[in-house]
Design an enzyme around this catalytic site. Structure first.
Site, PDB file in Angstrom:
ATOM      1  N   CYS A 109      -1.596  44.456 -12.809  1.00  0.00           N
ATOM      2  CA  CYS A 109      -0.132  44.357 -12.883  1.00  0.00           C
ATOM      3  C   CYS A 109       0.480  45.468 -13.727  1.00  0.00           C
ATOM      4  O   CYS A 109       1.446  46.123 -13.318  1.00  0.00           O
ATOM      5  CB  CYS A 109       0.276  42.981 -13.400  1.00  0.00           C
ATOM      6  SG  CYS A 109      -0.261  42.608 -15.092  1.00  0.00           S
ATOM      7  N   HIS A 168       1.106  38.844 -17.529  1.00  0.00           N
ATOM      8  CA  HIS A 168       1.451  39.319 -16.185  1.00  0.00           C
ATOM      9  C   HIS A 168       2.846  39.914 -16.210  1.00  0.00           C
ATOM     10  O   HIS A 168       3.725  39.443 -16.934  1.00  0.00           O
ATOM     11  CB  HIS A 168       1.382  38.183 -15.167  1.00  0.00           C
ATOM     12  CG  HIS A 168       1.557  38.657 -13.744  1.00  0.00           C
ATOM     13  ND1 HIS A 168       0.657  39.513 -13.146  1.00  0.00           N
ATOM     14  CD2 HIS A 168       2.536  38.419 -12.819  1.00  0.00           C
ATOM     15  CE1 HIS A 168       1.062  39.772 -11.906  1.00  0.00           C
ATOM     16  NE2 HIS A 168       2.199  39.119 -11.689  1.00  0.00           N
ATOM     17  N   GLU A 180       4.620  43.173  -7.064  1.00  0.00           N
ATOM     18  CA  GLU A 180       3.623  42.943  -8.105  1.00  0.00           C
ATOM     19  C   GLU A 180       2.215  43.223  -7.604  1.00  0.00           C
ATOM     20  O   GLU A 180       1.920  43.147  -6.416  1.00  0.00           O
ATOM     21  CB  GLU A 180       3.692  41.496  -8.584  1.00  0.00           C
ATOM     22  CG  GLU A 180       3.377  40.473  -7.510  1.00  0.00           C
ATOM     23  CD  GLU A 180       3.426  39.027  -7.989  1.00  0.00           C
ATOM     24  OE1 GLU A 180       3.233  38.775  -9.196  1.00  0.00           O
ATOM     25  OE2 GLU A 180       3.661  38.142  -7.134  1.00  0.00           O
TER      26      GLU A 180
END
Length: 293
Positions: A109, A168, A180
């Site tokens: 991420c 994240h 993402e």
């Protein structure tokens, strides 16, 4: 200063580890089915773009850079090489789905976020993990989880995790969508935003540097004080966000305000006054600002 006390502000110390980017799997995204996730990626590809007005040119460029990587593998630790860009990943000992990540060229991420803003700005301004990106000195605005997507603009970074433990991060597109690198076994994808669970809030990134000592305040009707304490005399009030010069900072009175908690104060030489770092955009302890003598 309003005191909603929604959350405690974290004092950030950058960790020299890669972001885990761990998220809860869903029934729609099988970590063991690359064919399924590739299909989801292809279906989403047409919607990966700047989906709302108002973002800066750099933020829009970051969105498009992230979108250009649709279909690239998620790899644990991917994107953290000497230069921004996809790299082969590592095995996450907590996730069996990552067993093939060392064979896959891709991003985790924070690796994707790093790449997006490096492409947009021409500088590697977000090297590091998701936690360090969320507390970067390049953050110019912060938005709480309770605010949802209302104040967000394309290019803002949405984050999940707890105190000093963001795990994240994703790039907001607008219209309730984000791009993402989500988890092992999937590809870079467009997703509906997820505001539940441990969603922590979002930040806005500016390409400039604070090395000149200039920062932005946030909030409304924010007072400065003669000493680094809310009980000292008030000096002046910032009715809204204001650009200020900071000469130094120090640890002093612990303040709780607007959901944050911090004992750092900054000295504003142009006002001959102090302001709690809670109302300075950036990490709790400002990068590049010396400690007051």
């Amino acid at each position: 200063m309003q005191h909603t006390l929604a959350r405690v502000r974290r004092t950030f110390a950058a960790a020299g580890i890669l972001a885990a980017c761990a998220v809860v799997p869903t029934a729609q995204l099988s970590a063991a089915s690359p064919h399924l996730t590739a299909g989801v990626t292809r279906a989403a590809a047409g919607g990966c773009d700047v989906l709302a007005p108002g973002a800066s040119a750099a933020a829009e460029a970051a969105v498009r850079a992230a979108c250009s990587q649709l279909g690239i593998w998620y790899t644990w630790g991917g994107g953290h090489g000497p230069q921004p860009g996809a790299t082969y990943g590592e095995v996450d000992p907590t996730d069996p789905a990552s067993n093939h990540d060392p064979e896959r060229l891709g991003f985790d991420c924070s690796g994707l976020v790093r790449y997006a803003y490096a492409q947009a700005t021409g500088q590697d301004i977000l090297a590091g993990n998701a936690n360090s990106q969320y507390y970067s000195s390049h953050v110019t605005a912060r938005f709480s989880a309770a605010q949802g997507t209302g104040p967000l603009l394309p290019g803002d970074l949405m984050a999940w995790g707890g105190d000093n433990g963001i795990h994240h991060i994703a790039v907001y597109l607008g219209a309730g969508k984000m791009v993402e690198a989500r988890q092992s076994g999937t590809h870079v994808m467009v997703s509906d935003v997820r505001l539940g669970g441990d969603y922590n809030g979002a930040v806005r990134i500016g390409a400039g540097s604070n090395q000149d000592g200039n920062f932005n305040t946030w909030g409304t009707d924010v007072w400065t004080h003669a000493q680094p304490s809310t009980t000292s005399a008030r000096v002046n009030k910032f009715a809204g966000p204001t650009r200020v010069k900071i000469s130094c900072q120090k640890h002093a009175q612990l303040v709780e305000a607007d959901g944050y908690r911090n004992d750092a104060w900054s000295y504003l030489p142009d006002y001959k006054a102090w302001i709690t770092n809670i109302y300075i955009q950036g990490p709790a302890w400002l990068d590049g600002v010396p400690t007051c003598a």
